[in-house]
Design a protein around this motif. Structure first.
Motif, PDB file in Angstrom:
ATOM      1  N   SER A 110       0.810  -1.291   0.065  1.00 41.07           N
ATOM      2  CA  SER A 110       0.079   0.070  -0.016  1.00 41.07           C
ATOM      3  C   SER A 110       0.829   1.170  -0.114  1.00 41.07           C
ATOM      4  CB  SER A 110      -0.995   0.005   1.380  1.00 41.07           C
ATOM      5  OG  SER A 110      -1.521   1.277   1.297  1.00 41.07           O
ATOM      6  N   ALA A 111       0.671   1.987  -1.093  1.00 36.85           N
ATOM      7  CA  ALA A 111       1.560   3.479  -1.090  1.00 36.85           C
ATOM      8  C   ALA A 111       0.790   4.406   0.078  1.00 36.85           C
ATOM      9  CB  ALA A 111       1.406   3.780  -2.427  1.00 36.85           C
ATOM     10  N   GLU A 112      -0.762   4.106  -0.060  1.00 41.71           N
ATOM     11  CA  GLU A 112      -1.518   5.390   1.180  1.00 41.71           C
ATOM     12  C   GLU A 112      -1.449   4.432   2.279  1.00 41.71           C
ATOM     13  OE1 GLU A 112      -4.524   4.901  -1.330  1.00 41.71           O
ATOM     14  OE2 GLU A 112      -3.997   6.423  -2.664  1.00 41.71           O
TER      15      GLU A 112
ATOM     16  N   ASP B  97      13.002   0.757   5.241  1.00 41.63           N
ATOM     17  CA  ASP B  97      14.505   1.666   5.865  1.00 41.63           C
ATOM     18  C   ASP B  97      14.916   2.763   5.648  1.00 41.63           C
ATOM     19  OD1 ASP B  97      14.648  -1.313   6.675  1.00 41.63           O
ATOM     20  OD2 ASP B  97      16.273  -1.590   5.456  1.00 41.63           O
ATOM     21  N   TYR B  98      14.492   3.251   4.477  1.00 41.48           N
ATOM     22  CA  TYR B  98      14.418   4.770   4.023  1.00 41.48           C
ATOM     23  C   TYR B  98      13.206   5.139   3.436  1.00 41.48           C
ATOM     24  CZ  TYR B  98      19.442   3.535   5.054  1.00 41.48           C
ATOM     25  OH  TYR B  98      20.607   3.309   5.694  1.00 41.48           O
ATOM     26  N   VAL B  99      12.851   6.297   3.712  1.00 40.15           N
ATOM     27  CA  VAL B  99      11.616   6.857   2.972  1.00 40.15           C
ATOM     28  C   VAL B  99      11.790   8.069   2.800  1.00 40.15           C
ATOM     29  CG1 VAL B  99      10.317   5.082   3.892  1.00 40.15           C
ATOM     30  CG2 VAL B  99      10.132   7.183   4.987  1.00 40.15           C
ATOM     31  N   ILE B 100      11.193   8.951   1.771  1.00 41.12           N
ATOM     32  CA  ILE B 100      11.157  10.388   1.521  1.00 41.12           C
ATOM     33  C   ILE B 100       9.771  10.687   1.230  1.00 41.12           C
ATOM     34  CG2 ILE B 100      11.882  12.492   0.186  1.00 41.12           C
ATOM     35  CD1 ILE B 100      14.446  10.706  -0.624  1.00 41.12           C
ATOM     36  N   ALA B 101       8.999  11.165   1.864  1.00 47.78           N
ATOM     37  CA  ALA B 101       7.714  11.706   1.903  1.00 47.78           C
ATOM     38  C   ALA B 101       7.509  12.544   0.544  1.00 47.78           C
ATOM     39  CB  ALA B 101       7.250  12.574   3.107  1.00 47.78           C
ATOM     40  N   ILE B 102       6.524  12.313  -0.245  1.00 50.65           N
ATOM     41  CA  ILE B 102       6.151  13.003  -1.402  1.00 50.65           C
ATOM     42  C   ILE B 102       4.890  13.853  -1.008  1.00 50.65           C
ATOM     43  CG2 ILE B 102       4.848  12.898  -3.705  1.00 50.65           C
ATOM     44  CD1 ILE B 102       6.645  10.571  -4.219  1.00 50.65           C
ATOM     45  N   ASP B 103       4.954  15.333  -1.043  1.00 53.96           N
ATOM     46  CA  ASP B 103       4.177  16.271  -0.424  1.00 53.96           C
ATOM     47  C   ASP B 103       2.816  16.222  -1.342  1.00 53.96           C
ATOM     48  OD1 ASP B 103       5.794  16.629   1.842  1.00 53.96           O
ATOM     49  OD2 ASP B 103       6.584  18.381   0.638  1.00 53.96           O
ATOM     50  N   TYR B 104       2.072  15.176  -1.336  1.00 46.54           N
ATOM     51  CA  TYR B 104       1.004  15.074  -1.921  1.00 46.54           C
ATOM     52  C   TYR B 104      -0.099  14.900  -0.539  1.00 46.54           C
ATOM     53  CZ  TYR B 104      -3.238  12.902  -3.949  1.00 46.54           C
ATOM     54  OH  TYR B 104      -4.728  12.618  -4.250  1.00 46.54           O
ATOM     55  N   ASN B 105      -0.916  15.732  -0.256  1.00 44.97           N
ATOM     56  CA  ASN B 105      -2.159  15.623   0.480  1.00 44.97           C
ATOM     57  C   ASN B 105      -1.465  15.353   1.950  1.00 44.97           C
ATOM     58  OD1 ASN B 105      -4.852  15.821   1.627  1.00 44.97           O
ATOM     59  ND2 ASN B 105      -5.115  13.544   0.953  1.00 44.97           N
TER      60      ASN B 105
ATOM     61  N   GLY C 115       0.237   9.498   2.408  1.00 43.08           N
ATOM     62  CA  GLY C 115       1.114   8.563   2.922  1.00 43.08           C
ATOM     63  C   GLY C 115       2.027   7.988   1.434  1.00 43.08           C
ATOM     64  N   ILE C 116       2.185   8.834   0.399  1.00 44.29           N
ATOM     65  CA  ILE C 116       2.684   8.473  -0.636  1.00 44.29           C
ATOM     66  C   ILE C 116       4.204   8.747  -0.662  1.00 44.29           C
ATOM     67  CG2 ILE C 116       2.993   8.745  -3.416  1.00 44.29           C
ATOM     68  CD1 ILE C 116       0.007   9.155  -3.340  1.00 44.29           C
ATOM     69  N   TRP C 117       5.055   7.847  -0.674  1.00 43.00           N
ATOM     70  CA  TRP C 117       6.680   8.147  -0.580  1.00 43.00           C
ATOM     71  C   TRP C 117       7.323   7.681  -1.774  1.00 43.00           C
ATOM     72  CZ3 TRP C 117       6.505   4.840   4.751  1.00 43.00           C
ATOM     73  CH2 TRP C 117       5.704   5.491   5.667  1.00 43.00           C
ATOM     74  N   LEU C 118       8.709   7.938  -1.675  1.00 43.44           N
ATOM     75  CA  LEU C 118       9.798   7.427  -2.199  1.00 43.44           C
ATOM     76  C   LEU C 118      10.285   6.232  -1.341  1.00 43.44           C
ATOM     77  CD1 LEU C 118      11.559  10.505  -3.862  1.00 43.44           C
ATOM     78  CD2 LEU C 118      10.592   8.598  -5.215  1.00 43.44           C
TER      79      LEU C 118
ATOM     80  N   CYS D  50       3.248   4.520  -4.168  1.00 43.24           N
ATOM     81  CA  CYS D  50       4.549   4.876  -3.944  1.00 43.24           C
ATOM     82  C   CYS D  50       5.210   4.876  -5.089  1.00 43.24           C
ATOM     83  CB  CYS D  50       4.984   4.244  -2.908  1.00 43.24           C
ATOM     84  SG  CYS D  50       4.439   4.741  -1.150  1.00 43.24           S
ATOM     85  N   VAL D  51       6.296   5.414  -5.094  1.00 45.83           N
ATOM     86  CA  VAL D  51       7.540   5.104  -6.021  1.00 45.83           C
ATOM     87  C   VAL D  51       8.705   4.581  -5.258  1.00 45.83           C
ATOM     88  CG1 VAL D  51       9.300   6.107  -7.501  1.00 45.83           C
ATOM     89  CG2 VAL D  51       6.770   7.152  -7.491  1.00 45.83           C
ATOM     90  N   THR D  52       8.928   3.248  -5.772  1.00 50.60           N
ATOM     91  CA  THR D  52      10.357   2.612  -5.101  1.00 50.60           C
ATOM     92  C   THR D  52      11.544   2.736  -5.922  1.00 50.60           C
ATOM     93  OG1 THR D  52       9.603   0.338  -6.208  1.00 50.60           O
ATOM     94  CG2 THR D  52       8.525   0.942  -4.231  1.00 50.60           C
TER      95      THR D  52
END
Length: 261
Positions: free
Chosen positions: A4-6, A185-193, A214-217, A228-230
């Protein structure tokens, strides 16, 4: 097992003390869902609290009519949404509108050109891309979004973005025995909503729960996500160590056809 990306907090997190604040926020929004997992500081640790990073060319800080160098493969419609002060861009080139395969390229603006600093094969929403993202539609949102906050279940590897380390909060999103145990282990939050200046696992949804969030790299797990984008681990480490809030980094994402328009 669903990815789940969200990201919504997995029920097991009620037993993880470090994630209780995330659970409380989720309950307040009425979005506590069971069994969803892995879609999935700055030098001065500045806080960037503000409105969600929506794809809005008239928003404060946006460039309006396109000016300056254009990112490779990005047309005028998308290019004018890149803020004029953005000097770093992570461009996600989706292979096709309905494909989960993509390529992530890191660019830095130098004078009148965008210099390519790295490239990695990646994955996006398992059903592709959409310009009207909704929660659980399994498509990644097309647009231009700021990148302000990072974190993970591993300690800060040298991130320039503010880094929120919390092994409990991130681990609580993974089911017992899940093969995707290292996705966060590592995430970067995408500033969507989402609100800026808060941890990636903060569940606030300024535009409403139905618009997803909750959409991240984050680390690649070899197949499509829910939005998400992985990126491979080497790519995530590079992004964390390179993206600099003083250069106002953004992610430009979508399938190649839409990006080029």
């Amino acid at each position: 097992m669903r990815t789940s990306a969200e990201i919504q907090p997995f029920s097991r997190s009620t037993r993880r003390g470090g994630a209780r604040h995330a659970i409380s926020a989720a309950l307040a929004c009425g979005v506590l869902l069971a069994g969803t997992a892995a879609c999935a500081g700055t030098d001065e640790h500045r806080s960037h609290v503000g409105a969600p990073g929506v794809n809005n060319p008239s928003a404060p800080g946006s460039s309006g009519p396109e000016a300056g160098p254009r990112l490779p493969g990005v047309g005028s419609r998308t290019g004018k949404r890149v803020p004029a002060d953005a000097h770093q861009a992570v461009v996600v080139y989706g292979d096709d509108a309905d494909s989960a395969e993509s390529t992530v390229v890191l660019y830095e603006k130098q004078g009148t050109t965008w210099k390519r600093d790295g490239s990695w094969r990646a994955h996006n929403g398992r059903l592709g891309w959409t310009t009207d993202h909704r929660m659980d539609d399994e498509r990644s949102p097309v647009g231009v979004f700021s990148l302000t906050d990072a974190g993970g279940s591993l300690r800060d590897p040298g991130s320039r973005l503010r880094y929120w380390y919390d092994d409990n909060a991130f681990a609580s999103m993974i089911e017992d025995g899940d093969d995707h145990v290292h996705d966060f282990d590592y995430v970067i939050a995408i500033d969507y909503n989402r609100l800026k200046g808060v941890p990636p696992f903060d569940w606030s949804r300024p535009d409403g729960v139905e618009k997803g969030g909750g959409i991240w790299l984050h680390l690649d797990h070899g197949d499509g996500t829910s939005a998400c984008v992985t990126v491979p681990e080497s790519g995530m480490r590079t992004l964390l160590r390179t993206l600099d809030p003083r250069l106002h980094p953004v992610v430009v994402m979508g399938d190649r056809e839409r990006l080029s328009a």
